[in-house]
Scaffold this motif. Structure first.
Motif, PDB file in Angstrom:
ATOM      1  N   PHE A 114       0.829  -1.205   0.000  1.00 16.54           N
ATOM      2  CA  PHE A 114       0.000   0.000   0.000  1.00 16.54           C
ATOM      3  C   PHE A 114       0.868   1.262   0.000  1.00 16.54           C
ATOM      4  CE2 PHE A 114      -1.958   3.346   2.549  1.00 16.54           C
ATOM      5  CZ  PHE A 114      -3.115   3.590   1.840  1.00 16.54           C
ATOM      6  N   VAL A 115       1.816   1.352   0.932  1.00 16.11           N
ATOM      7  CA  VAL A 115       2.606   2.582   1.049  1.00 16.11           C
ATOM      8  C   VAL A 115       3.578   2.731  -0.121  1.00 16.11           C
ATOM      9  CG1 VAL A 115       2.377   2.720   3.562  1.00 16.11           C
ATOM     10  CG2 VAL A 115       4.293   1.454   2.599  1.00 16.11           C
ATOM     11  N   VAL A 116       4.101   1.617  -0.636  1.00 20.73           N
ATOM     12  CA  VAL A 116       5.002   1.700  -1.786  1.00 20.73           C
ATOM     13  C   VAL A 116       4.243   2.196  -3.013  1.00 20.73           C
ATOM     14  CG1 VAL A 116       6.381   0.341  -3.405  1.00 20.73           C
ATOM     15  CG2 VAL A 116       6.660   0.002  -0.958  1.00 20.73           C
ATOM     16  N   ARG A 117       3.010   1.734  -3.197  1.00 25.41           N
ATOM     17  CA  ARG A 117       2.205   2.196  -4.333  1.00 25.41           C
ATOM     18  C   ARG A 117       2.029   3.712  -4.270  1.00 25.41           C
ATOM     19  NH1 ARG A 117      -2.274  -0.463  -3.434  1.00 25.41           N
ATOM     20  NH2 ARG A 117      -1.794  -2.281  -4.708  1.00 25.41           N
ATOM     21  N   LYS A 118       1.786   4.252  -3.067  1.00 22.51           N
ATOM     22  CA  LYS A 118       1.621   5.696  -2.914  1.00 22.51           C
ATOM     23  C   LYS A 118       2.919   6.435  -3.227  1.00 22.51           C
ATOM     24  CE  LYS A 118      -2.634   5.413  -1.501  1.00 22.51           C
ATOM     25  NZ  LYS A 118      -3.721   5.845  -2.401  1.00 22.51           N
ATOM     26  N   ALA A 119       4.051   5.898  -2.770  1.00 21.11           N
ATOM     27  CA  ALA A 119       5.342   6.554  -3.017  1.00 21.11           C
ATOM     28  C   ALA A 119       5.691   6.538  -4.505  1.00 21.11           C
ATOM     29  CB  ALA A 119       6.438   5.868  -2.206  1.00 21.11           C
ATOM     30  N   ILE A 120       5.434   5.421  -5.177  1.00 25.23           N
ATOM     31  CA  ILE A 120       5.723   5.315  -6.601  1.00 25.23           C
ATOM     32  C   ILE A 120       4.878   6.319  -7.383  1.00 25.23           C
ATOM     33  CG2 ILE A 120       5.513   3.804  -8.619  1.00 25.23           C
ATOM     34  CD1 ILE A 120       7.879   3.167  -6.776  1.00 25.23           C
ATOM     35  N   ALA A 121       3.599   6.456  -7.005  1.00 30.59           N
ATOM     36  CA  ALA A 121       2.709   7.386  -7.699  1.00 30.59           C
ATOM     37  C   ALA A 121       3.182   8.834  -7.552  1.00 30.59           C
ATOM     38  CB  ALA A 121       1.284   7.245  -7.157  1.00 30.59           C
ATOM     39  N   GLN A 122       3.866   9.151  -6.433  1.00 26.79           N
ATOM     40  CA  GLN A 122       4.387  10.496  -6.210  1.00 26.79           C
ATOM     41  C   GLN A 122       5.721  10.705  -6.904  1.00 26.79           C
ATOM     42  OE1 GLN A 122       3.153  13.116  -4.634  1.00 26.79           O
ATOM     43  NE2 GLN A 122       1.407  12.333  -3.488  1.00 26.79           N
ATOM     44  N   GLY A 123       6.273   9.659  -7.534  1.00 20.73           N
ATOM     45  CA  GLY A 123       7.566   9.779  -8.213  1.00 20.73           C
ATOM     46  C   GLY A 123       8.759   9.774  -7.283  1.00 20.73           C
ATOM     47  N   LEU A 124       8.586   9.294  -6.048  1.00 20.24           N
ATOM     48  CA  LEU A 124       9.668   9.300  -5.062  1.00 20.24           C
ATOM     49  C   LEU A 124      10.544   8.060  -5.218  1.00 20.24           C
ATOM     50  CD1 LEU A 124       7.598  10.450  -1.956  1.00 20.24           C
ATOM     51  CD2 LEU A 124       9.070  11.861  -3.403  1.00 20.24           C
ATOM     52  N   ARG A 125      11.827   8.242  -5.029  1.00 21.75           N
ATOM     53  CA  ARG A 125      12.779   7.137  -5.087  1.00 21.75           C
ATOM     54  C   ARG A 125      13.041   6.636  -3.672  1.00 21.75           C
ATOM     55  NH1 ARG A 125      19.152   7.602  -6.690  1.00 21.75           N
ATOM     56  NH2 ARG A 125      19.656   5.378  -6.626  1.00 21.75           N
ATOM     57  N   PRO A 126      12.822   5.345  -3.409  1.00 21.32           N
ATOM     58  CA  PRO A 126      12.991   4.853  -2.036  1.00 21.32           C
ATOM     59  C   PRO A 126      14.445   4.489  -1.715  1.00 21.32           C
ATOM     60  CG  PRO A 126      12.163   3.095  -3.422  1.00 21.32           C
ATOM     61  CD  PRO A 126      12.280   4.308  -4.312  1.00 21.32           C
ATOM     62  N   ILE A 127      14.746   4.539  -0.439  1.00 26.16           N
ATOM     63  CA  ILE A 127      15.948   3.908   0.109  1.00 26.16           C
ATOM     64  C   ILE A 127      15.439   2.742   0.955  1.00 26.16           C
ATOM     65  CG2 ILE A 127      17.910   4.160   1.676  1.00 26.16           C
ATOM     66  CD1 ILE A 127      17.971   7.133   0.936  1.00 26.16           C
TER      67      ILE A 127
END
Length: 603
Positions: A114-127
């Motif tokens: 759920f949270v990764v889907r939201k981050a990807i939609a915002q264009g954020l690159r994860p660590i």
């Protein structure tokens, strides 16, 4: 013209519940010297609410900042439960990168998706931070592969797939880039933040733009508005104008301006674009509003929020025990409190279609139960109906919310769990054996999970673990079987006697104890068969002048089942309510009188 704020990093921390976000923030604050000498700091210091500490979960997003190598790192700890997903959605709009925390044993879980889907939609690159590497059963390398597969499945771009990985133990306070090489402290993680999170690219010389992202509350300052300065500079004492959903509104002066520092808020004179700040003393601002100078109105896009999926109905408590422990009893008081909640929490929707009740819609049972428990502790009394799903029409088809369910159980209990979920219209997506335990992944309609958690714990003897997260809307799955057991209903008001309880406990599971006051229409137990049963629990043993030859037997009573708020909401039927008061949680029929209930059923 945009400037690069090299001295700032804005980082959101996202994860599945209980994967260590808040503990990691504690470690980062501690190792960067953010705490004063001899300052007493509790475990999970960012979880400030009583319910957050009791449940061990983050309910509202918290912001803080630490200084490392001369860089101000703003950290925002977000909730892990999908029920509080609106907090995650809003926060991701004001950060430039995210730390994705994943448990080194459990791996990818429903809320991780759920949270990764939201981050990807915002264009954020994860660590990626693989946490709990101090556990002997950790599988760090496999977790990194799982996360890569998840990002690819969710449509991440090449830059997002090229994420850096840090292996850490928030509890032990170390991080390392190689899982086979033990770490000494959290410096590798801090270095990864400086290298992997982009600097804010903002216009510091333009006219002011500030967007309200989330709210807080202070006993002395009142409502707190937390957000990021998107453009220009915000100064204390400056006159600004609010642009709401329906256009420009009132002007006001910024009298209190704060910056988060560790566990405190520091009052500042001004803040430039790219900084996360807190404004106090203004009650009219709503989430998503933009603040600008009156002479240069320029609204930012409003923050999209996923719609609620579940609703319950609040009404004043009209039982015979009303007013015995609460201070706020009337419909007006309950309505005012719910409207205040809706102002601070954009995922809560309150509507009134009757004079004496309120329909409250939210993202899940946990979110609604937290709201009810909070109001109960504040002194409110109310009746709460059974949760029901919100059905939507999509492409001409009747659709309902469905949830991703991940269950881990001992191998011997897998069969009964699969059988129960199949009867609730569950679809199995995957099954994996992990030693003597089995990991099951299902897609289940939300209404199919009402009342299942307590049944699940009984079926698995308390050894099973169940996680759930709302996926979205899918076509309606059809009718589901009702509650398999009936209610035990008190036939008269009085005090429950040991004699009556002893005679009924073999045929039912009781919810009340001897000596407890009860009233007509109260649900006092669970019938072990389908269908309701009306009983008299106030009857005492008749006394005569004939003495028995031997000593009378003492009534040995089985301890009653303790009713929790979540358990009550799951258990009740459509014709029942949960009576919530500061002193007790009771179950009851909507219509208390037995003769009235019969007329209602016939009519």
């Amino acid at each position: 013209m945009k400037d690069s704020r090299k001295e700032i990093r804005n980082v959101g921390i996202i994860a599945h519940v209980d994967h260590g976000k808040t503990t990691l923030v504690d470690g980062l604050m501690s190792q960067t010297g953010s705490f004063r000498d001899r300052q007493v700091v509790s475990e999970r210091a960012m979880d400030s609410g009583d319910l957050e500490r009791e449940r061990g979960i983050t309910i509202t997003a918290k912001s803080t900042s630490v200084v490392y190598e001369g860089v101000q790192i703003h950290l925002v700890d977000t909730p892990g439960h999908a029920d509080f997903g609106a907090e995650v959605e809003r926060i991701l709009g004001m950060v430039d990168g995210v730390l994705l925390i994943v448990d080194a044993v459990e791996g990818v879980m429903p809320q991780t998706r759920f949270v990764v889907r939201k981050a990807i939609a915002q264009g954020l690159r994860p660590i990626l931070v693989v946490n709990k590497m101090d556990r002997p059963e950790q599988r760090g390398h496999a977790i990194a592969d799982e996360v890569f597969d998840l990002l690819a499945e969710l449509g991440a771009n090449d830059e997002q797939l090229d994420f850096s990985t840090v292996y850490a133990s928030a509890k032990a306070g170390f991080a390392t880039l190689d899982p086979d090489v033990p770490g000494q402290d959290l410096r590798p993680l801090l270095d990864a933040i400086l290298a992997g999170v982009p600097e804010p690219q903002v216009d510091t010389e333009g006219t002011l733009q500030f967007q309200a992202v989330t709210f807080g509350y202070d006993d002395f300052l009142g409502r707190l508005i937390i957000g990021r300065v998107e453009r220009g500079r915000m100064r204390r004492g400056e006159v600004v104008q609010r642009i709401g959903e329906n256009g420009p509104s009132e002007t006001f002066r910024v009298t209190k301006l704060f910056a988060p520092r560790a566990l405190d808020r520091v009052e500042i004179e001004d803040a430039r674009a790219g900084e996360i700040v807190v404004i106090a003393g203004i009650d009219s601002i709503e989430v998503g509003d933009t603040l600008c100078p009156p002479s240069a109105l320029d609204a930012l896009p409003r923050i999209p929020i996923d719609p609620p999926t579940l609703r319950v109905r609040f009404s004043p408590n009209n039982s015979p025990f009303s007013g015995k422990s609460g201070r706020f009893l009337t419909a007006r008081q309950i309505g005012d409190r719910l409207n205040r909640e809706a102002l601070a929490n954009v995922s809560i929707k309150v509507s009134t279609d009757r004079a004496d009740s309120f329909e409250v819609a939210g993202r899940g049972e946990l979110q609604l139960s937290v709201l009810i428990e909070t109001m109960r502790r504040e002194g409110y009394e109310m009746g709460v109906s059974r949760p029901e799903i919100i059905v939507r029409e999509i492409d001409g088809r009747r659709c309902e919310p469905v949830e991703d369910v991940v269950i881990e159980v001992p191998d011997s209990f897998a069969g009964v769990v699969m059988e129960k979920l199949a009867s609730r219209k569950g679809q199995m997506d995957a099954m994996e054996h992990r030693g003597e335990r089995v990991l099951l992944q299902y897609t289940v309609p939300s209404r199919g999970l009402f009342g299942y958690r307590s049944e699940f714990l009984t079926d698995t003897r308390g050894e099973g673990v169940l996680y759930r997260s709302v996926r979205g809307y899918e076509p309606h799955a059809g009718d589901l079987p009702g509650r398999p057991v009936g209610a035990l209903i008190a036939s008269e008001s009085g005090t429950a006697t040991p004699y009556s309880l002893f005679n009924i406990q073999e045929r039912a599971t009781l919810f009340v104890n001897a000596g407890e006051a009860i009233y007509e229409g109260q649900v006092v137990g669970e019938n072990r068969r389908s269908g309701d049963m009306v009983v008299n629990l106030c009857r005492a043993k008749k006394l005569t002048n004939v003495r028995a030859a031997g000593k009378d037997e003492n009534a040995i009573l089985t301890p009653p089942r303790v009713i929790t708020l979540e358990g009550a909401l799951e258990w009740i039927g459509d014709d029942e309510l949960v009576e919530v008061t500061p002193g007790a949680i009771r179950l009851r029929k909507r219509v208390l009188g037995g003769s009235e209930r019969k007329r209602t059923e016939r009519g």
